[in-house]
Scaffold this motif. Sequence first.
Motif, PDB file in Angstrom:
ATOM      1  N   ARG A  81      -4.987  -4.723   3.652  1.00  0.00           N
ATOM      2  CA  ARG A  81      -4.102  -5.154   4.735  1.00  0.00           C
ATOM      3  C   ARG A  81      -2.907  -5.935   4.188  1.00  0.00           C
ATOM      4  NH1 ARG A  81      -1.760  -3.889   8.989  1.00  0.00           N
ATOM      5  NH2 ARG A  81      -3.763  -3.080   9.750  1.00  0.00           N
ATOM      6  N   GLN A  82      -3.175  -6.873   3.268  1.00  0.00           N
ATOM      7  CA  GLN A  82      -2.071  -7.657   2.703  1.00  0.00           C
ATOM      8  C   GLN A  82      -1.101  -6.767   1.924  1.00  0.00           C
ATOM      9  OE1 GLN A  82      -2.974 -11.520   0.792  1.00  0.00           O
ATOM     10  NE2 GLN A  82      -5.089 -11.229   1.477  1.00  0.00           N
ATOM     11  N   ALA A  83      -1.639  -5.831   1.170  1.00  0.00           N
ATOM     12  CA  ALA A  83      -0.774  -4.925   0.410  1.00  0.00           C
ATOM     13  C   ALA A  83       0.071  -4.069   1.345  1.00  0.00           C
ATOM     14  CB  ALA A  83      -1.627  -4.048  -0.507  1.00  0.00           C
ATOM     15  N   TYR A  84      -0.549  -3.584   2.414  1.00  0.00           N
ATOM     16  CA  TYR A  84       0.188  -2.759   3.379  1.00  0.00           C
ATOM     17  C   TYR A  84       1.298  -3.565   4.053  1.00  0.00           C
ATOM     18  CZ  TYR A  84       1.107   0.151   7.484  1.00  0.00           C
ATOM     19  OH  TYR A  84       1.721   0.901   8.459  1.00  0.00           O
ATOM     20  N   ASP A  85       0.979  -4.785   4.450  1.00  0.00           N
ATOM     21  CA  ASP A  85       1.980  -5.636   5.099  1.00  0.00           C
ATOM     22  C   ASP A  85       3.147  -5.943   4.171  1.00  0.00           C
ATOM     23  OD1 ASP A  85       0.465  -5.663   7.396  1.00  0.00           O
ATOM     24  OD2 ASP A  85      -0.464  -7.619   6.985  1.00  0.00           O
ATOM     25  N   ARG A  86       2.879  -5.992   2.868  1.00  0.00           N
ATOM     26  CA  ARG A  86       3.938  -6.290   1.893  1.00  0.00           C
ATOM     27  C   ARG A  86       4.531  -5.020   1.293  1.00  0.00           C
ATOM     28  NH1 ARG A  86       1.297 -11.043  -1.764  1.00  0.00           N
ATOM     29  NH2 ARG A  86       3.189 -10.633  -2.965  1.00  0.00           N
ATOM     30  N   GLN A  87       4.147  -3.853   1.868  1.00  0.00           N
ATOM     31  CA  GLN A  87       4.652  -2.548   1.434  1.00  0.00           C
ATOM     32  C   GLN A  87       4.382  -2.294  -0.042  1.00  0.00           C
ATOM     33  OE1 GLN A  87       8.808  -2.515   2.722  1.00  0.00           O
ATOM     34  NE2 GLN A  87       8.202  -1.739   4.734  1.00  0.00           N
ATOM     35  N   LEU A  88       3.148  -2.627  -0.459  1.00  0.00           N
ATOM     36  CA  LEU A  88       2.695  -2.381  -1.817  1.00  0.00           C
ATOM     37  C   LEU A  88       1.666  -1.261  -1.813  1.00  0.00           C
ATOM     38  CD1 LEU A  88       2.116  -6.076  -2.969  1.00  0.00           C
ATOM     39  CD2 LEU A  88       4.120  -4.647  -3.452  1.00  0.00           C
ATOM     40  N   CYS A  89       1.812  -0.329  -2.718  1.00  0.00           N
ATOM     41  CA  CYS A  89       0.835   0.759  -2.832  1.00  0.00           C
ATOM     42  C   CYS A  89      -0.341   0.284  -3.696  1.00  0.00           C
ATOM     43  CB  CYS A  89       1.490   1.998  -3.434  1.00  0.00           C
ATOM     44  SG  CYS A  89       2.684   2.796  -2.355  1.00  0.00           S
ATOM     45  N   LEU A  90      -1.244  -0.446  -3.069  1.00  0.00           N
ATOM     46  CA  LEU A  90      -2.396  -1.010  -3.767  1.00  0.00           C
ATOM     47  C   LEU A  90      -3.610  -0.959  -2.850  1.00  0.00           C
ATOM     48  CD1 LEU A  90      -0.739  -4.245  -5.234  1.00  0.00           C
ATOM     49  CD2 LEU A  90      -1.290  -2.180  -6.519  1.00  0.00           C
ATOM     50  N   PHE A  91      -4.796  -0.865  -3.441  1.00  0.00           N
ATOM     51  CA  PHE A  91      -6.070  -0.957  -2.735  1.00  0.00           C
ATOM     52  C   PHE A  91      -6.170   0.079  -1.600  1.00  0.00           C
ATOM     53  CE2 PHE A  91      -5.014  -5.200  -4.343  1.00  0.00           C
ATOM     54  CZ  PHE A  91      -6.063  -5.360  -5.228  1.00  0.00           C
ATOM     55  N   LYS A  92      -6.145   1.334  -1.997  1.00  0.00           N
ATOM     56  CA  LYS A  92      -6.205   2.412  -1.015  1.00  0.00           C
ATOM     57  C   LYS A  92      -7.613   2.558  -0.456  1.00  0.00           C
ATOM     58  CE  LYS A  92      -6.822   5.813  -4.732  1.00  0.00           C
ATOM     59  NZ  LYS A  92      -6.226   6.963  -5.401  1.00  0.00           N
ATOM     60  N   PHE A  93      -7.682   3.099   0.755  1.00  0.00           N
ATOM     61  CA  PHE A  93      -8.954   3.412   1.389  1.00  0.00           C
ATOM     62  C   PHE A  93      -9.325   4.856   1.080  1.00  0.00           C
ATOM     63  CE2 PHE A  93      -8.186  -0.189   4.346  1.00  0.00           C
ATOM     64  CZ  PHE A  93      -9.426  -0.785   4.247  1.00  0.00           C
ATOM     65  N   MET A  94     -10.529   5.042   0.555  1.00  0.00           N
ATOM     66  CA  MET A  94     -11.062   6.377   0.289  1.00  0.00           C
ATOM     67  C   MET A  94     -12.436   6.485   0.942  1.00  0.00           C
ATOM     68  SD  MET A  94      -8.806   8.016  -1.539  1.00  0.00           S
ATOM     69  CE  MET A  94      -9.645   9.308  -2.481  1.00  0.00           C
ATOM     70  N   PRO A  95     -12.911   7.704   1.217  1.00  0.00           N
ATOM     71  CA  PRO A  95     -14.244   7.853   1.820  1.00  0.00           C
ATOM     72  C   PRO A  95     -15.348   7.160   1.047  1.00  0.00           C
ATOM     73  CG  PRO A  95     -13.056   9.934   1.937  1.00  0.00           C
ATOM     74  CD  PRO A  95     -12.203   8.999   1.125  1.00  0.00           C
ATOM     75  N   VAL A  96     -15.208   7.066  -0.277  1.00  0.00           N
ATOM     76  CA  VAL A  96     -16.256   6.438  -1.082  1.00  0.00           C
ATOM     77  C   VAL A  96     -16.392   4.955  -0.746  1.00  0.00           C
ATOM     78  CG1 VAL A  96     -14.776   5.822  -3.044  1.00  0.00           C
ATOM     79  CG2 VAL A  96     -17.186   6.362  -3.435  1.00  0.00           C
ATOM     80  N   THR A  97     -15.302   4.328  -0.263  1.00  0.00           N
ATOM     81  CA  THR A  97     -15.389   2.930   0.154  1.00  0.00           C
ATOM     82  C   THR A  97     -16.350   2.789   1.324  1.00  0.00           C
ATOM     83  OG1 THR A  97     -13.034   2.819  -0.395  1.00  0.00           O
ATOM     84  CG2 THR A  97     -14.001   0.894   0.660  1.00  0.00           C
ATOM     85  N   HIS A  98     -16.312   3.767   2.226  1.00  0.00           N
ATOM     86  CA  HIS A  98     -17.240   3.754   3.360  1.00  0.00           C
ATOM     87  C   HIS A  98     -18.682   3.924   2.886  1.00  0.00           C
ATOM     88  CE1 HIS A  98     -19.032   4.683   7.256  1.00  0.00           C
ATOM     89  NE2 HIS A  98     -19.579   5.737   6.677  1.00  0.00           N
ATOM     90  N   LEU A  99     -18.901   4.733   1.855  1.00  0.00           N
ATOM     91  CA  LEU A  99     -20.265   4.935   1.359  1.00  0.00           C
ATOM     92  C   LEU A  99     -20.848   3.640   0.796  1.00  0.00           C
ATOM     93  CD1 LEU A  99     -20.158   8.458  -0.341  1.00  0.00           C
ATOM     94  CD2 LEU A  99     -21.110   7.824   1.884  1.00  0.00           C
TER      95      LEU A  99
END
Length: 380
Positions: A283-301
């Motif tokens: 969330r912080q990276a997105y708010d600061r327009q940084l391409c960091l800490f992406k969400f992938m399906p494996v995170t849900h697993l």
Amino acid sequence: MPSTTLDLWGSKMQKLFLDGFEHSGTTWRVAVLGVTGDAPFLKAVGNFTRSFNNVRKTHTSANPQRGICWLCLAGRETPEEAYPFEDLGFSGDWIETRGRELPWAEPGPLLRWFMLPRDPATFFRPDFFHVYYAGVGKDFVASALVYMLKGLYGQGSVAKNLAAMNADLKKYLRMTKAKLHCGSLTADLLGYSSTRDYPKGRWSKSMDTAVLTKFVVVLLSQHAWETTVSHCNLLKEILESAYSIGRVIRTCLGGTFFLTAAESLEVVSQGHRFLKGYAALARQAYDRQLCLFKFMPVTHLLNEMILTARDQYLLCGTAVNPAAESTFMSEDFVGNTARLSRRVSPMAVAQKTLQRYCVFARQQLDAAESLSLARLFLLD
């Protein structure tokens, strides 16, 4: 008659359960409790219609999303319902959908051979090795290190920042005697080509993820960076999240098949802390327009695994160790077999590899038998 390799394996394992085998006058039986492996393997053997392949490829889509998880409806999006898989923690809407719908139109071949739980989909288990070490951990550590390059060093260029970080990494490895198979960090190894691309760990040995996770904690905990870290929310969250997942890993690798109540609580609480921390970083990276800490399906697993441990702990005061249902030994086995396959004719790889494996296995059994006889002789 079995028609596929999976059918053959399933029938043999069923026979070992129903008939068992004799050893020293005792009948032993083998019970298969579940099947684990990486996501592509499980999708194939389970005939899943909901899998990581279904993740949205663009930010919008005219077609309904079927879902990315075989255990629940996370990732499903239709005009009538939506269950974002990015909701990490113990309160997402997807939690109530666990076990609601089977993830296949036609069950995979393995299910015909075994006694299944009330929810047959749980026969297929997420694998902690691929989920964290080769999945979430690579994304987390790569994004953390890329942000730390500028956040800690700030020497004006990626090359200079990497040189400074590698100097600290070299000191850390020498101090801890840890081994990093990838050697040193490079922009390519971190998947860092530009600020418009999300980092991705590209080291081949997944156990390097554990070493680099510890390095993140040690580096951000140094007194020299105390002021810098305390004044940056992203760096503080990276440190706390890395510390939490480290405690989860240490507890799992140090525990038995059934964790104690204290160990179970540690895995659940620190696992939940990491999940919420990762969501906060994204969330912080997105708010600061940084391409960091992406969400992938494996995170849900990973969320599914921590949630399962919580459910088990609340039910009976203990939980099955997530590392017990992992493929650490299987990966080692594949590596040993792969080495054998490099020394056979390309004209008959499968047959020659199996033959070499049989010879290798016979040699190991003979060596073990000789060692046992020698020990018996010494005892006498």
